[in-house]
Design an enzyme around this catalytic site. Sequence first.
Site, PDB file in Angstrom:
ATOM      1  N   GLU A  32       0.788  -1.450   0.094  1.00  0.00           N
ATOM      2  CA  GLU A  32       0.142   0.026  -0.041  1.00  0.00           C
ATOM      3  C   GLU A  32       1.004   1.340  -0.017  1.00  0.00           C
ATOM      4  O   GLU A  32       0.582   2.270   0.504  1.00  0.00           O
ATOM      5  CB  GLU A  32      -1.043   0.037   0.974  1.00  0.00           C
ATOM      6  CG  GLU A  32      -2.102  -1.105   1.122  1.00  0.00           C
ATOM      7  CD  GLU A  32      -3.402  -0.877   1.753  1.00  0.00           C
ATOM      8  OE1 GLU A  32      -3.661   0.377   1.868  1.00  0.00           O
ATOM      9  OE2 GLU A  32      -4.045  -1.779   1.919  1.00  0.00           O
ATOM     10  N   HIS A  38      -5.143   2.062   0.417  1.00  0.00           N
ATOM     11  CA  HIS A  38      -4.628   3.089  -0.218  1.00  0.00           C
ATOM     12  C   HIS A  38      -4.607   2.405  -1.798  1.00  0.00           C
ATOM     13  O   HIS A  38      -4.239   1.253  -1.871  1.00  0.00           O
ATOM     14  CB  HIS A  38      -2.925   3.232   0.173  1.00  0.00           C
ATOM     15  CG  HIS A  38      -3.333   3.945   1.591  1.00  0.00           C
ATOM     16  ND1 HIS A  38      -3.393   3.243   2.671  1.00  0.00           N
ATOM     17  CD2 HIS A  38      -2.697   5.288   1.943  1.00  0.00           C
ATOM     18  CE1 HIS A  38      -2.991   3.942   3.843  1.00  0.00           C
ATOM     19  NE2 HIS A  38      -2.901   5.272   3.286  1.00  0.00           N
ATOM     20  N   LYS A  50     -10.078   5.969   6.493  1.00  0.00           N
ATOM     21  CA  LYS A  50      -9.276   6.652   5.735  1.00  0.00           C
ATOM     22  C   LYS A  50      -8.935   5.721   4.358  1.00  0.00           C
ATOM     23  O   LYS A  50      -8.958   4.603   4.228  1.00  0.00           O
ATOM     24  CB  LYS A  50      -8.025   6.768   6.405  1.00  0.00           C
ATOM     25  CG  LYS A  50      -6.950   7.306   5.404  1.00  0.00           C
ATOM     26  CD  LYS A  50      -5.531   7.312   6.146  1.00  0.00           C
ATOM     27  CE  LYS A  50      -4.397   8.042   4.902  1.00  0.00           C
ATOM     28  NZ  LYS A  50      -3.048   7.888   5.277  1.00  0.00           N
TER      29      LYS A  50
END
Length: 253
Positions: free
Chosen positions: A83, A140, A167
């Site tokens: 990531e 991510h 997130k």
Amino acid sequence: MKPLHIRNLILGDEIPKICIPMTGKNKEELSRELEYIRKFVPDLAEWRVDCLENQETVWEMLETISDNLGEIPLLFTFRTAREGGCREIMYEDYVKLLKQAAKSGQADILDVELFFCPQKAGALITELKSHHAVVLASNHHFHETPSVEQMVNYMQEMDACGADILKLAVMPRKQEDVLRLLMASLWAGEKTEKPVVTMSMGQMGMATRFLGEDFGSCITFAAGLQASAPGQIPAEKLRALLNTLHQLKNGKN
């Protein structure tokens, strides 16, 4: 968004909070980053543990960082290579690292990559929270921007696993991708009461780092002595920009 209190910090309270990542490879580099942070006083700081060259010194450095930050909350992050991080790690070692960080009481927020081992993520988050740590679940995408529906689903999965903060970071290939990220941030905010953190990386997505007040992202990552991800804005400029936008939004010239 239901406000989340961490020490003296309140997430979800109007202006997005500035987080400065520390990416030093050794004690000397981290000391310089800590000096900058003590002078600037961001809302919170992130320690990118994966950047540390000598991993055997993690707990010594964590104590030093915690002591130097004082009341500035610390986000403890081991970003895996898959990531965008600096190194690989076995999942068993990743879990052990996060559990020990939680037990130490020296990290206020722990980053958990939700899709490292998704079938075990819920149990890990539950255990970390049992040690009174706040958990930020993350995902991510350094090479693409998923569809709006996919991005919202990722954040809903983070919510369902019990994370306190959700997130998502993506990479745009065209300007429409930036708009999709902003839309996903709005939609996610309608589906959860938990704080949401979103960003479109790189130069093309830079605007997402200062539009959080309007699109529901409560933390923005800024560059201190150096950036930890593409598109981060220098902390001093970002703070001035956020304050100016907030004043204009509230009719103050």
